[in-house]
Each structure stands twice: as structure tokens, then as C-alpha cells.
Design a protein around this motif. Structure first.
Motif: not given
Lengths: 264, 272
Positions: B181-209
């Protein structure tokens, strides 16, 4: 008069330069891919093997950087071809006195400034941790970079040509993408992957063209000495650089005949 | 009461029509549906090969063995396919409708606009069609590896975490989509979030700090799959991870509704 391909290149670049935020997001996307690969290796490698982790980080940066520069990441050129066929914009290019494939590529390349920039940074940073390379490995690296570009472009054309037969070819493109990511060494160093497999499969994957997309040039830049070079990959890359363009050209022409035949 | 029943019937009939329409669209592009199925099967095969190779060489990924990884992957794929069925396409179509103006037509219908938006692209058939083969592979592997034997507490907390994870993924995507509603060029931001979702394939307790906190906010798959897996695998008896997940769900669902109200108001005032 300016070449239409240069104009296409400029047009592609103009489209992305309008949205500077997209440029930044493209960079974050590529960084996320490499970042998670590196994080995964910090999970699996024991905490004391700092040098091994540095080597892996270097490997992934270089492999991803090469794939980004030559267009071997995510089959983006293939996607442009699919869209041109699906939406019919290919018809406009066919009417002009240009080589359609080259024009679509030049326009696509202009829009890939983010990938080219990110790729160059990744290779530069990755190479900082590499002990140094000889003239032989450097020459072979440059040669393999050229064959990687040829093979990747041909694979992209083959992937995009699928749209001549089924216009909704996104799923097929994803298959190309996933197989390439694993077998080109972008997801896991191919030497580690192949040493686990039975001999038959190891040799089979070795002769496939996917290794040339990222692993072969990366192996050369990472080689500590000439004994680290696996010449099977180099020979295979060179052979595929002859076979793939011919095959891609045949498929493209055949698809084009079908496209024109149906009156698109 | 009668009014409520009538309203409920109206919503049910809209939903049925959407499901019928989804069926018609999906069967009209059978070639692509088969292509997407191939794609999802290939993705899972390559992922399995990848995990197998890593674990043959290094034995553990952040303390997770092959059977543990199969449970984690089964859960993360369940969350992903739930997203594919109910969320991803709806978000995509919603953004497209705001950008091309077809959102106006939704405002004219006698059904809640938010309900229409959230069901714009539900894909129950292709969701099931794509998810069954890979999920069956993972279920088979989990049984074959004898990997799933949680305690009663682990089972209940795990199921709770899984449901919250699916909802979290839904609201996470929609909260960011509301920015259209504020910015029409939002598609690439969602695509970026999809890339960041890759981290979901690994165990949570492995991440630190700081990464451990950051990935929770950036990768809904991680919270949606990593946290329930902790319970299904009896790796924790603490309720803190579940509370964190509940907090994230509340945060993102509240953000979705607030941004929706604001956005709709702005949209109506500019289009009137």
C-alpha cells in the motif's frame, strides 16, 4: 548508428538502475545464499578447524561469484527466454533485422548488473584467502571461465527453449536450477560430494556438464599446487563446450520453427 | 442468530467457489502443474542427497544425526507446503491486485475484504498434489530410521508449535505484503525474505548469539520448523522456545492487521 545489442544492454541496465533498492536487495539475496552455506559449514566442522572453515568460506564465495558472473545462478537468462516465448515478445524481435537470441541476451545482461557486481566482490574476497596461484592454474582458470560461460549459456538456452513446447515452463526451470546447484558444486564442494558416492556415480557426475558451471574454475583458483588439479573436469568442460552450443542451437531452431509454424 | 447463519453461509459459498476456481485453473495448466511437481520432487531429492553426503562425511549437523534431520525436514516441509497451499499465491495475487488496480473490485463485494485477500490464491489441490510425494518420502525415512518417538509433553508441545509455525509463516508473509500500500515495488523484498528462509532447513540451536535472534525474525521457516522439532525430538523440556514462537505469532499477526487497516484507509482515500 548504435548497435541494437548495445542499446539492449543499456535498456536492461536502465530498468534496474531505476530501482536502487532492488539493486541492494539483489545483493542481499546472493549474500544470504552464500551466508547460509558458510553457516552450515560452521555447524559441521569442528571448532578447532579454523583453516578448514576459511577454506570452505573461500570456496563458496568463489564458486557463487563465478556462477553469478557467468549466469549460472538460478537460470535467469532461461527465465527471460521463457517469458519472451510465453508472452509473445519474441515475435517483435523476430520481425527486426537482429539475432533475437543475442538481443534478448544483451538486454538480460544489462539487467544483471547486480549479479555481476556481487559476483566480482565474492571472487575478490574469496581469493584473498587463497594462498596464491601459478601461471598454469591462472591460465587454465581463465580458459575454464570461458568454457563455463559457453556451457552455462547453452544450458540456459536449452532450459528456455522448453517453453516452445510447454509455455508454463517455470517448474522445469526449477528442476534445471536444483540439479545444477547440487552438481555444479555451488551447494557442496564437488570433491566431497563425489568421494562419498559409489565409483560409477562418481565418474558419471564427473563427466556431466554441470561441474563446469562453478566447480572446475573454482578448483583451479583454489589449487595449492598443480597436483590438486583434477584434469577430468577440465577435459569434460572442453568437450561440453563443443557439444552443448550445437545441441542448444538445434533445440532453439527447432522450437523457433514450431513457434513460427503455430503463427505466434 | 439467523443473520449470523446467513453470513456464515455466504462466506462458505465464497470459499467453495474459490476452491472450484482453483481446481479449474490448476487443471487448465496441467503441464506446469506436472513441471512444478517434478521441481518439488527434485528439490527434495537434491536436499536429501546433500544432507546424506554431509552426514556421511561429518556425522552430525549441529548435534543432529540423519534421523533427527529427517524429522526436522519433515516438519519444515509440512510448514512450507501449508504456506504453498494457503499463503504464497494469495500474497502474490494480493500484491498484483494493488499494483494493477484490480483490488478495487474486491472492495465492492459484500464479503470482508481481508477474508477475500487471504483466500485469493488458496491452492488446496496443487498443495496436496505437490506435498504428498515428498512428505511420504520423509515419513518413510522417519519410520525407517525409527526417528520419531517423542514423550507426551514433546508431542503436545510439538503439535502446538507446528500449528503456530504455520500461522506465523502466514502472517509473516502478509505483514510484509501489506507494505504494498505504501510501496508498489515490494516483490523483490518478499523474494529476499524467501532467500533468508533458507536458514529454516538447519537446526535452530545451531545458531549462536545475535544470529540466533535475527534468524527468528527473518526466517519464519526456522521458527515454524526448528522450534516444534526441538519438542518432537525431546531436545528441550523448557517452554521458552514455544513462548518465543507464540510471541512472534502475536507480533506479526498484530502487525498484519494494523498495516491492513492503515493501508486500506489510505487506498480508499486515494481512489475515491
Amino acid at each position: 548508428m548504435k548497435s541494437p545489442y548495445i542499446q539492449g544492454l543499456k535498456q536492461g541496465f536502465a530498468e534496474i538502475s531505476v530501482y536502487s533498492v532492488d539493486f541492494l536487495l539483489g545483493l542481499i539475496q546472493s549474500a544470504a545464499v552464500v551466508g547460509f552455506e558458510i553457516i552450515l559449514w560452521t555447524f559441521v566442522l569442528p571448532s578447532d578447524s579454523h583453516s578448514a572453515l576459511l577454506e570452505r568460506t573461500s570456496y563458496f564465495l568463489i564458486a557463487t561469484g563465478i556462477a553469478l558472473i557467468i549466469g549460472g545462478a538460478r537460470y535467469r537468462f532461461g527465465r527471460e527466454l521463457i517469458l519472451a516465448i510465453k508472452e509473445g515478445t519474441l515475435s517483435f524481435h523476430l520481425l527486426k533485422p537482429i539475432i533475437p537470441l543475442l538481443y534478448i541476451y544483451s538486454e538480460h545482461l544489462g539487467g544483471q548488473a547486480t549479479d555481476l557486481f556481487t559476483g566480482a566482490i565474492f571472487i575478490f574476497v574469496g581469493a584473498l584467502w587463497v594462498p596464491g596461484f601459478s601461471w598454469l592454474t591462472l591460465s587454465l582458470f581463465l580458459l575454464m571461465l570461458i568454457t563455463a560461460f559457453i556451457n552455462t549459456s547453452a544450458l540456459n538456452i536449452m532450459c528456455g527453449s522448453v517453453a516452445f513446447w510447454t509455455t508454463e515452463a517455470t517448474g522445469i526451470r526449477n528442476v534445471f536450477n536444483q540439479v545444477t546447484r547440487l552438481l555444479s558444486g555451488q551447494q557442496i564442494p564437488l570433491n566431497i560430494f563425489l568421494e562419498i558416492l559409489p565409483k560409477f556415480w562418481s565418474q558419471f557426475f564427473c563427466i556431466l556438464p554441470f561441474a563446469s558451471v562453478a566447480y572446475t574454475p573454482t578448483m583451479l583458483i583454489m589449487a595449492k599446487s598443480t597436483t590438486d588439479i583434477d584434469y577430468r573436469f577440465i577435459i569434460s568442460s572442453l568437450i561440453w563446450a563443443i557439444i552443448l552450443p550445437i545441441t542448444a542451437n538445434l533445440i532453439w531452431k527447432r522450437g523457433l520453427r514450431r513457434y513460427e509454424g503455430t503463427g505466434n | 442468530m439467523k443473520e449470523r447463519v446467513t453470513k456464515l453461509k455466504l462466506y462458505a459459498s465464497v470459499l467453495v467457489k474459490k476452491i472450484v476456481f482453483a481446481w479449474q485453473t490448476e487443471t487448465a495448466y496441467a503441464g506446469n502443474t506436472v513441471g512444478e511437481l517434478l521441481s518439488t520432487v527434485f528439490y527434495n531429492i537434491t536436499f536429501l542427497v546433500f544432507i546424506d553426503v554431509i552426514l556421511k562425511k561429518f556425522k552430525l549437523i549441529a548435534g543432529y544425526s540423519f534421523p533427527d534431520m529427517m524429522v526436522l525436514t519433515l516438519i519444515s516441509q509440512t510448514v512450507f507446503y501449508a504456506g504453498l497451499t494457503f499463503t504464497y499465491t494469495s500474497v502474490e495475487l494480493f500484491i498484483k491486485s494493488v499494483r494493477d488496480g484490480s483490488f478495487d473490485t474486491l472492495l465492492l463485494k459484500p464479503v470482508s475484504v481481508l477474508f477475500q485477500v487471504m483466500t485469493l490464491g488458496i491452492r488446496p489441490f496443487s498443495g496436496a498434489f505437490f506435498s504428498i510425494p515428498p512428505l511420504l518420502i520423509y515419513i518413510f525415512l522417519v519410520i525407517q530410521q525409527n526417528a520419531f518417538h517423542p514423550s507426551m509433553f514433546g508431542l503436545i508441545a510439538g503439535i502446538g508449535g507446528l500449528i503456530m509455525g504455520i500461522l506465523f509463516l502466514h502472517f509473516f508473509r502478509f505483514a510484509f505484503a501489506m507494505l504494498v500500500f505504501k510501496n508498489k515495488q515490494i516483490k523483490n523484498l518478499l523474494k529476499t525474505l524467501e532467500f533468508l528462509s533458507e536458514g529454516g532447513s538447519y537446526p535452530y540451536e545451531a545458531y549462536k548469539g545475535i544470529v540466533k535472534i535475527a534468524v527468528l525474525f527473518l526466517s519464519p521457516l526456522l521458527a515454524g520448523a526448528g522450534i516444534p522439532s526441538l519438542y518432537f525430538l525431546d531436545k528441550t523440556a523448557s517452554l521458552i522456545p514455544l513462548a518465543i514462537e507464540a510471541g512472534l505469532l502475536i507480533l506479526f499477526s498484530t502487525a498484519t492487521f494494523c498495516l491492513w487497516k492503515q493501508g486500506l484507509k489510505a487506498y480508499e482515500s486515494t481512489s475515491s
